[in-house]
Design a protein around this motif. Structure first.
Motif, PDB file in Angstrom:
ATOM      1  N   LEU A 155       0.693  -1.161  -0.072  1.00 44.44           N
ATOM      2  CA  LEU A 155       0.090   0.090   0.026  1.00 44.44           C
ATOM      3  C   LEU A 155       0.845   1.461  -0.011  1.00 44.44           C
ATOM      4  CD1 LEU A 155      -2.791   1.293   0.390  1.00 44.44           C
ATOM      5  CD2 LEU A 155      -2.717   1.052   2.805  1.00 44.44           C
ATOM      6  N   GLY A 177      -0.127   1.522  -3.650  1.00 45.62           N
ATOM      7  CA  GLY A 177      -1.627   1.887  -3.454  1.00 45.62           C
ATOM      8  C   GLY A 177      -2.607   0.934  -2.995  1.00 45.62           C
ATOM      9  N   LEU A 178      -3.827   1.170  -3.233  1.00 44.97           N
ATOM     10  CA  LEU A 178      -4.774   0.297  -2.732  1.00 44.97           C
ATOM     11  C   LEU A 178      -4.937  -1.083  -3.677  1.00 44.97           C
ATOM     12  CD1 LEU A 178      -7.211  -0.200  -0.859  1.00 44.97           C
ATOM     13  CD2 LEU A 178      -8.644   0.879  -2.461  1.00 44.97           C
ATOM     14  N   CYS A 184     -14.703   3.108   0.971  1.00 43.15           N
ATOM     15  CA  CYS A 184     -14.225   3.518  -0.364  1.00 43.15           C
ATOM     16  C   CYS A 184     -15.213   3.610  -1.442  1.00 43.15           C
ATOM     17  CB  CYS A 184     -13.151   2.445  -0.718  1.00 43.15           C
ATOM     18  SG  CYS A 184     -12.214   3.033  -2.071  1.00 43.15           S
ATOM     19  N   ALA A 188      -6.595  -0.747  -8.670  1.00 45.37           N
ATOM     20  CA  ALA A 188      -7.364  -1.049  -7.572  1.00 45.37           C
ATOM     21  C   ALA A 188      -8.681  -2.005  -8.153  1.00 45.37           C
ATOM     22  CB  ALA A 188      -8.027   0.110  -6.991  1.00 45.37           C
ATOM     23  N   GLN A 233      -7.259   7.468  -2.104  1.00 49.41           N
ATOM     24  CA  GLN A 233      -6.042   6.622  -1.931  1.00 49.41           C
ATOM     25  C   GLN A 233      -4.819   7.368  -1.201  1.00 49.41           C
ATOM     26  OE1 GLN A 233      -4.245   3.188  -4.520  1.00 49.41           O
ATOM     27  NE2 GLN A 233      -3.731   5.317  -5.451  1.00 49.41           N
ATOM     28  N   ARG A 244      -3.209   6.338   2.473  1.00 51.37           N
ATOM     29  CA  ARG A 244      -1.857   6.173   2.746  1.00 51.37           C
ATOM     30  C   ARG A 244      -1.199   6.966   3.642  1.00 51.37           C
ATOM     31  NH1 ARG A 244       0.501   6.359  -3.391  1.00 51.37           N
ATOM     32  NH2 ARG A 244       2.403   5.637  -2.559  1.00 51.37           N
TER      33      ARG A 244
END
Length: 883
Positions: free
Chosen positions: A139, A143-144, A185, A575, A632, A636
């Protein structure tokens, strides 16, 4: 004595004027100098070791005497906000309150809050960080999408692994966290919700120690210590507290606020007693006067009787300013007793005066002759009543001594007024006696008692045995003093609820130790006892197992380093691909889990699959690219902040007593460093047997124990022992004086038999109506004994006088019989007024029990006594000779 009475009766106006002026002066002195105390420790007295110990404990740990404010609301946060507002108001009045406490400021634990987590929770965090390290690194780097794909790899490895302890295991907490993440999300991308940082809930699922006192039903508690210990200042403080509570209630109308605690209970009890005593005394004065007017069909005599009693009460209150200088919760209602007693003596004087004029025509100065015949019985009755109360001076309970001393003083002053002032009032306001005033019912009863004395006496004795047997089996002793407090007082009702709640219960035994090592040793031994529910000390506040936690935190800290985030992060399509990868990995896991896992975990897995489908659908919408980028980045950033905060707390140092907030430390650590240990009983602390068992077990470990249970147990034993000693001495004093007075053991035994039968009937009556008695009733017992002996003395004296004169007259038709009837009626009326007017159940219960006792003793004196005397002595000699 006759010459003194004759002299007083010859100067009526001077006597009346002197009595009136002295009564006014006494009332003025009492108004200025007589105080009222509600401190129960002062009521018992300071010479007892257990009370001195409790006073020292209360000085060292003042929150034992704190006022308690309880807040309830549909949402606990609103109750906490209301108490925070009230706490600020109380702190703004340092002249009234100190040491306000309702919780610990979260800022007090910055950098150390993680130490309040359980060791198992820290191990879970360690396992979670160890298993999630690759996913969290993915992550941070990409990222996701990479995070979800890495999680899918963990799921695949978990399914392929046969080792139950594999580090790649995915827990139910992980599944719920992933569901919340996916759901938030998707909802954020669709504009249905705002971003919520998930990491704090994922890493730690418990708050740090808040110190908040919360009841079982979710009410929150505030403690505040008044600066004063009692008196008018305490009343002012409780008044200010209620004003501040009312102000907070206006700002928080949805929050229900209640006030209790020992200071509030004392003030409310004082107000109740003061109001009840004054109202009952006033109604007794007016009611007895009206009652006598109705029965006697005259106005002057009742008014003169009440006026004479008022003089005696005023003198007593004036002398009470010299000793003891105050009224306590026991002696506050003695005015009602004095009213009834003074009317009793006055009735004997006035009615014998009339009878002398009716039956002694031609006798020189028949009024003085009447006083001379009656004064002996009145004097003997007053002295025996006073002796019964003076025996309380040998009690170990200070409140009983003060009450007994005042009652004895008032009794003798009523005697002085009846023999010295009332004749002057009667002479100053002359009025003719009634003619033919013997009721037919009295003549009929006299005939029955003269014809069948043996049957009547034996029947009364049999009923007495039955009454004593009923009392021995059915009379219940109530040691719970809260049960005797007013149910109308909100503070008393709340106190019963608070004392019954484990979170805020005041019913704990307390011991004080000097160091932590001894504290831990004693606490461990006491916690192992079957009679002990739990223990509470500074060790309960400090985090436990700190060395193990610090070692584990060091390991956790080494797992918290994350790679620097890459400038380019996953887009929505990456994602969505990661979400599909995780969904494809979880579907076999769902099939494998059917029938083998907890239904709640199965529901969490199904919810996660639904959340992944919704997330994939939202990510595939091209219009959500910008929104996904913002989401995102926030995800983070918050992850890095949460891990940095946890890393900082992993460098925590041990929490020691000095690190605790002052308001928490003061609850368990005294100014001299001594440590308090609270020991809570497992059984019902109001049950005398269970309480004694609990205290015996605790004292087997540590002998020096104090607290409310110790006070209740020791005070109850003290009251019972003191009452028994008082009764023994009262009986000894009364028997000794009766022997001097009658010079006949037969008549002394007759008086005692009349008393025994009356008390047995009273006990049987109380058991039939299922009444309960407690410490206040034991204190009132000498009062009933004194009145009963007074009744018996009058009847025995009149019987001796009739025998000496050769008159074969029973006692109902004489002035003595009528005076006893009216005096018992007025006495019962006075106690009944107190029972009705008293809002305090304890005072009301004592009044009704005294009413029942006086009524039973009157029936014994008026029915059993004449029959017994006639059976023992037979008809008068002259009457027998004529026959």
């Amino acid at each position: 004595m006759r010459s003194v009475l004759r002299t007083l009766s010859e100067h009526p106006r001077a006597v009346c004027l002197a009595a009136l002026l002295s009564a006014v002066a006494a009332l003025a002195g009492a108004w200025q100098g007589l105080s009222i105390t509600t401190d129960r420790l002062e009521l018992i007295g300071g010479e007892h070791a257990y009370l001195r110990h409790y006073k020292a404990l209360r000085e060292a740990f003042p929150d034992l005497e704190a006022v308690v404010v309880v807040a309830a609301a549909p949402e606990r946060s609103r109750a906490e906000a209301a108490l925070a507002d009230l706490g600020a108001r109380l702190r703004a009045r340092p002249d009234m309150f100190e040491g306000v406490f309702h919780g610990v400021d979260p800022e007090a634990w910055v950098g150390k809050a993680v130490l309040f987590l359980e060791l198992g929770e820290l191990r879970r965090i360690d396992r979670q960080l160890q298993g999630s390290a690759p996913s969290l690194a993915a992550l941070a780097r990409r990222g996701l999408g990479a995070f979800l794909a890495s999680t899918a790899e963990r799921v695949d490895e978990a399914l392929a692994s046969a080792n139950a302890d594999a580090d790649v295991d995915v827990s139910a907490d992980d599944l719920r966290f992933l569901h919340q993440l996916c759901h938030n999300c998707a909802a954020t991308l669709r504009g249905e919700a705002s971003y919520v940082a998930p990491w704090s809930a994922w890493l730690t699922q418990r708050e740090a120690f808040s110190g908040a006192i919360v009841t079982r039903d979710g009410r929150v508690v505030l403690l505040a210590r008044p600066t004063a210990r009692g008196g008018a200042e305490r009343e002012a403080q409780v008044g200010v507290l209620r004003e501040l509570v009312a102000a907070t209630r206006r700002d928080f109308p949805e929050v229900e606020l209640g006030v209790t605690g020992n200071p509030v209970l004392e003030v409310d009890e004082l107000h109740t007693f003061r109001r009840d005593a004054w109202v009952a005394s006033l109604v007794s004065f007016l009611g007895i006067a009206a009652l006598l007017m109705a029965v006697q069909r005259r106005i002057a005599l009742p008014l003169l009787l009440v006026a004479s009693v008022g003089i005696a009460v005023a003198w007593t209150l004036g002398l009470a300013t010299l000793w003891p200088g105050r009224l306590n919760l026991i002696s506050l209602g003695f005015c009602v007793f004095l009213v009834s007693l003074g009317v009793d003596y006055g009735l004997h004087i006035a009615l014998r005066w009339w009878e002398s004029q009716e039956l002694s025509e031609g006798v020189h100065n028949p009024r003085a002759e009447a006083l001379g015949h009656t004064a002996r019985a009145i004097f003997a009755g007053a002295v025996t009543t006073a002796l019964a109360f003076l025996a309380t001076l040998f009690s170990d309970v200070q409140g009983i001594r003060e009450f007994g001393g005042l009652a004895a003083l008032g009794t003798m002053l009523c005697l002085v007024v009846s023999l010295g002032v009332l004749p002057a009032l009667l002479r100053a306001a002359p009025h003719p006696p009634p003619r033919g005033w013997t009721p037919p019912l009295a003549r009929w009863l006299d005939g029955r008692l003269l014809r069948m004395p043996r049957a009547v006496a034996l029947g009364c004795a049999a009923l007495a045995v039955l009454g004593a047997a009923l009392g021995a089996r059915g009379l219940r002793y109530e040691a719970n003093l809260l049960a005797l407090q007013s149910s109308e007082q909100a503070s008393a009702r709340l106190a019963r609820e608070v004392l019954a709640d484990d979170a805020v219960a005041g019913m704990f035994a307390a011991c004080v130790v000097r160091d932590r090592a001894r504290l831990e040793q004693v606490e461990a031994e006491l916690a192992a006892l079957p009679e002990v529910a739990r223990c509470e000390s500074i060790s309960s506040v400090l985090p436990r197992e700190q060395p193990e936690k610090l070692a584990l935190l060091s390991t956790i800290g080494r797992r918290l380093e994350l790679p620097t985030a890459a400038p380019q992060a996953d887009g929505p399509l990456q994602a969505a691909a990661g979400a599909r990868r995780l969904r494809d990995a979880l579907e076999p896991a769902l099939d494998a889990a059917l029938g083998h896992v907890d239904p709640a975990d199965l529901d969490a897995l199904g919810a996660l699959l639904d959340g992944l489908d919704a997330l994939i659908q939202a990510l595939e919408d091209p219009a959500q690219a910008a929104a996904f980028g913002r989401y995102q980045e926030a995800l983070r950033r918050d992850l890095r902040a949460a891990l940095l905060r946890l890393a900082r707390e992993c460098r925590a140092t041990p929490i020691v007593v000095a690190d605790l907030p002052q308001e928490v430390r003061e609850r368990f650590v005294a100014a001299d460093g001594k440590l308090l240990l609270r020991i809570y009983p497992l059984g019902d602390p109001w049950d005398p047997d269970q309480l004694e068992t609990f205290l015996r077990a605790v004292q087997g470990v540590v002998a020096d124990v104090s607290g409310v249970p110790v006070q209740l147990h020791e005070s109850d034993l003290l009251l019972r022992k003191g009452t028994r000693r008082t009764l023994e001495l009262s009986c000894a004093f009364v028997v000794f004086f009766l022997l001097l007075h009658f010079r006949s053991a037969r008549h002394v035994l007759t008086v005692l038999a009349i008393l025994a039968v009356g008390l047995a009937w009273a006990v049987g009556t109380l058991s039939l109506i299922q009444a309960s008695v407690g410490p206040p009733h034991l204190i009132a017992l000498p009062l009933v004994i004194g009145i009963a002996v007074d009744f018996a003395i009058h009847l025995v004296e009149r019987h001796r006088e009739s025998n000496h004169a050769g008159e074969d007259r029973a006692l109902w038709a004489t002035s003595t019989g009528r005076a006893l009837y009216l005096s018992s009626l007025t006495t019962c009326f006075g106690f009944a007024v107190l029972g009705v007017c008293a809002h305090h159940p304890g005072l009301s219960s004592v009044a009704w029990c005294c009413c029942a006792g006086v009524a039973a003793c009157y029936v014994s004196a008026s029915v059993f006594a004449p029959a017994l005397l006639r059976w023992i002595d037979g008809p008068p000699p002259r009457y027998g000779a004529k026959a």
